[in-house]
Design an enzyme around this catalytic site. Structure first.
Site, short mmCIF file in Angstrom:
data_model
loop_
_atom_site.label_atom_id
_atom_site.label_comp_id
_atom_site.label_asym_id
_atom_site.label_seq_id
_atom_site.Cartn_x
_atom_site.Cartn_y
_atom_site.Cartn_z
N GLU A 64 0.88 -1.17 0.00
CA GLU A 64 0.00 0.00 0.00
C GLU A 64 0.91 1.22 0.00
O GLU A 64 1.38 1.67 1.04
CB GLU A 64 -0.93 -0.01 1.21
CG GLU A 64 -2.04 1.03 1.02
CD GLU A 64 -2.87 1.28 2.27
OE1 GLU A 64 -2.38 1.04 3.38
OE2 GLU A 64 -4.01 1.75 2.11
N HIS A 106 -0.35 7.44 6.51
CA HIS A 106 0.96 7.17 5.89
C HIS A 106 1.90 8.36 6.07
O HIS A 106 1.45 9.50 6.24
CB HIS A 106 0.80 6.89 4.39
CG HIS A 106 0.10 5.62 4.08
ND1 HIS A 106 0.65 4.64 3.29
CD2 HIS A 106 -1.12 5.17 4.45
CE1 HIS A 106 -0.20 3.64 3.19
NE2 HIS A 106 -1.29 3.93 3.87
N HIS A 135 -9.99 0.48 -0.23
CA HIS A 135 -10.88 1.03 0.81
C HIS A 135 -11.72 2.20 0.29
O HIS A 135 -11.54 3.34 0.66
CB HIS A 135 -10.20 1.30 2.15
CG HIS A 135 -8.90 2.05 2.16
ND1 HIS A 135 -8.72 3.24 1.53
CD2 HIS A 135 -7.71 1.78 2.77
CE1 HIS A 135 -7.49 3.68 1.75
NE2 HIS A 135 -6.84 2.80 2.47
N ALA A 184 -9.83 7.96 2.13
CA ALA A 184 -8.60 8.47 1.53
C ALA A 184 -8.71 8.55 0.01
O ALA A 184 -7.81 8.14 -0.73
CB ALA A 184 -7.39 7.62 1.94
N ASP A 207 -16.35 -1.87 9.20
CA ASP A 207 -16.42 -1.81 10.67
C ASP A 207 -17.51 -0.86 11.15
O ASP A 207 -17.75 -0.75 12.36
CB ASP A 207 -15.05 -1.41 11.27
CG ASP A 207 -14.58 -0.04 10.82
OD1 ASP A 207 -15.23 0.56 9.92
OD2 ASP A 207 -13.56 0.45 11.34
N ASP A 221 -8.42 -4.15 6.90
CA ASP A 221 -7.40 -3.11 7.12
C ASP A 221 -6.94 -3.16 8.58
O ASP A 221 -6.61 -2.13 9.18
CB ASP A 221 -7.95 -1.72 6.76
CG ASP A 221 -6.85 -0.70 6.44
OD1 ASP A 221 -5.69 -1.11 6.23
OD2 ASP A 221 -7.15 0.51 6.42
N LEU A 232 -7.84 8.32 11.28
CA LEU A 232 -8.08 6.88 11.40
C LEU A 232 -6.86 6.16 10.84
O LEU A 232 -6.35 6.50 9.78
CB LEU A 232 -9.32 6.47 10.60
CG LEU A 232 -10.68 6.76 11.23
CD1 LEU A 232 -11.77 6.35 10.25
CD2 LEU A 232 -10.86 6.04 12.55
N ALA A 233 -6.37 5.18 11.58
CA ALA A 233 -5.19 4.44 11.17
C ALA A 233 -5.51 2.95 11.18
O ALA A 233 -5.14 2.23 12.08
CB ALA A 233 -4.02 4.75 12.10
N GLY A 234 -6.26 2.52 10.15
CA GLY A 234 -6.64 1.12 10.08
C GLY A 234 -7.81 0.82 11.01
O GLY A 234 -8.37 1.73 11.63
ZN LIG Z 1 -4.96 3.00 3.36
#
Ligand SMILES: [Zn+2]
EC number: 3.5.1.25
Length: 376
Positions: A129, A141, A214, A218, A246, A272, A305-307
């Site tokens: 990714e 990222h 996703h 993003a 989720d 994710d 949000l991070a996963g």
């Molecule tokens: Zn991503």
């Protein structure tokens, strides 16, 4: 030796069989038969009020069991991640490297190749990714790692042939030549972390794109005068879209709208998931930043949000609760991702296919997972 599992219901990827058994030998499916027809001496496990489905395939998994792939790019880490996700119904997954250095991208390819050679159960390939993403849509990222690859730079990576390779790229940042090079190298390309206008997503680029990563997250949004990446993803019939279900990343109604817009088979469930899944530790490091589980959300210090903190079983249960038919939800977690990855012998329970299945209770909790003939 022949072995079998049975349940009140088997969904084979196309239709249901009641009071049936799945029979396999070594790592290959032999048959689905009525329980009454099983040989008396066969090694056999019965799950009473349960459904046996084709093994779940999660094409985007950053970590699990306390391990982040980014922090430990080894076959051993892949093994731990696969183990953690198996307890949530996942038979196969693509360990996913979040944007990192070219050295680490090379390490990820080699780790996946080794994991497959060592027959670590549950590894289907590797998902890179980034780092060919758009800084306007960086999410969690590190945008300093992003670049647009030249053909020479692509050529320098140790691409592998014994496992699937999926790349998420902001295709407006990747030249047509580079996209063509990836296509010709059997790399599956998915557009994500992209801020493209619909106009920038040319017919040529879309013809070289297999999917969208996703969906809704993003990527430039869908608006009346500007369809953005979301509108283009929904309107590009050949391309699949993965969605994090989720209930936090995407509103149920947005998911249901995507389901209406996409041709059947082109919407897939991904988790994710991060290190926190299947671990007691609610806090981990990614590229020097601390990610934490707060109210079931994984966030970095900036609040991005991070996963996700979810497994495949719960993700499937969610979409059923939102109104998707059970069989369609099961296909979104198995049949469709198998098709998207070109895994021809996965995604259905059918003689000759790899012996892989997910056994769920009537409440969609994982009871067991079969991977290449081994029951976990
Ligand atoms: Zn991503």
């Amino acid at each position: 030796m022949m072995k079998a599992i049975s349940a009140s219901r088997i969904f084979d990827g196309i239709r249901y069989h009641n009071d049936a058994a799945l029979v396999w030998q070594d790592d290959v499916i032999q048959a689905i038969t009525p329980i009454a027809d099983l040989p008396a001496d066969i090694e056999h496990q019965h799950y009473a009020d349960a459904v046996i489905a084709p093994g779940f395939i999660d094409i985007q998994v950053n970590g699990g069991g306390g391990v982040m792939f980014n922090n430990d790019i080894t076959p051993q880490a892949i093994k731990t991640i696969c183990q953690a996700h198996r307890t949530h119904g996942t038979a196969y997954l693509m360990p996913t490297l979040i944007s990192s250095t070219p050295e680490n991208v090379a390490k990820a390819l080699i780790a996946a190749e080794q994991a497959v050679n060592e027959k670590i159960p549950g590894v289907l390939g590797v998902h890179l990714e980034g780092p060919w993403l758009n800084k306007e849509k960086k999410g969690a990222h590190n945008a300093e790692l992003f670049y647009s690859p030249t053909i020479d730079e692509l050529n320098a990576f140790p691409w592998i042939v014994n496992a699937k390779v999926l790349v998420t790229a902001a295709i407006e940042k990747v030249s047509d030549e580079a996209l063509t090079w990836l296509k010709e190298s059997d790399v599956i390309v998915s557009c994500g972390h992209s801020n493209a206008t619909a106009e920038a997503l040319t017919e040529k680029k879309l013809s070289l794109t297999d999917g969208f990563t996703h969906l809704f997250n993003a990527m430039s949004p869908f608006e009346g005068r500007e369809p953005g990446v979301v509108g283009t993803a929904l309107n590009t019939d050949h391309a699949w879209c993965s969605v994090i279900t989720d209930g936090i990343h995407v509103h149920p109604n947005s998911f249901l709208l995507a389901h209406k817009a996409k041709p059947q088979g082109k919407l897939l469930i991904i988790t994710d998931a991060m290190a926190s899944l299947g671990s007691k530790n609610n806090r981990f490091e990614l590229d020097g930043q601390t990610i934490e589980v707060i109210d079931n959300k994984l966030v970095n210090a900036e609040g991005s949000l991070a996963g996700a903190h979810i497994g495949m079983d719960e993700s499937v249960a969610n979409v059923i609760r939102w109104g998707i038919e059970e069989q369609e939800a099961l296909k979104m977690a198995s049949t469709y991702p198998a098709q998207a990855m070109g895994a021809d012998n996965l995604g259905q329970l059918k003689p000759g296919y790899r012996a892989a299945a997910t056994v769920l209770s009537s409440q969609y909790q994982t009871q067991a997972v079969l991977v290449d003939g081994v029951l976990f």
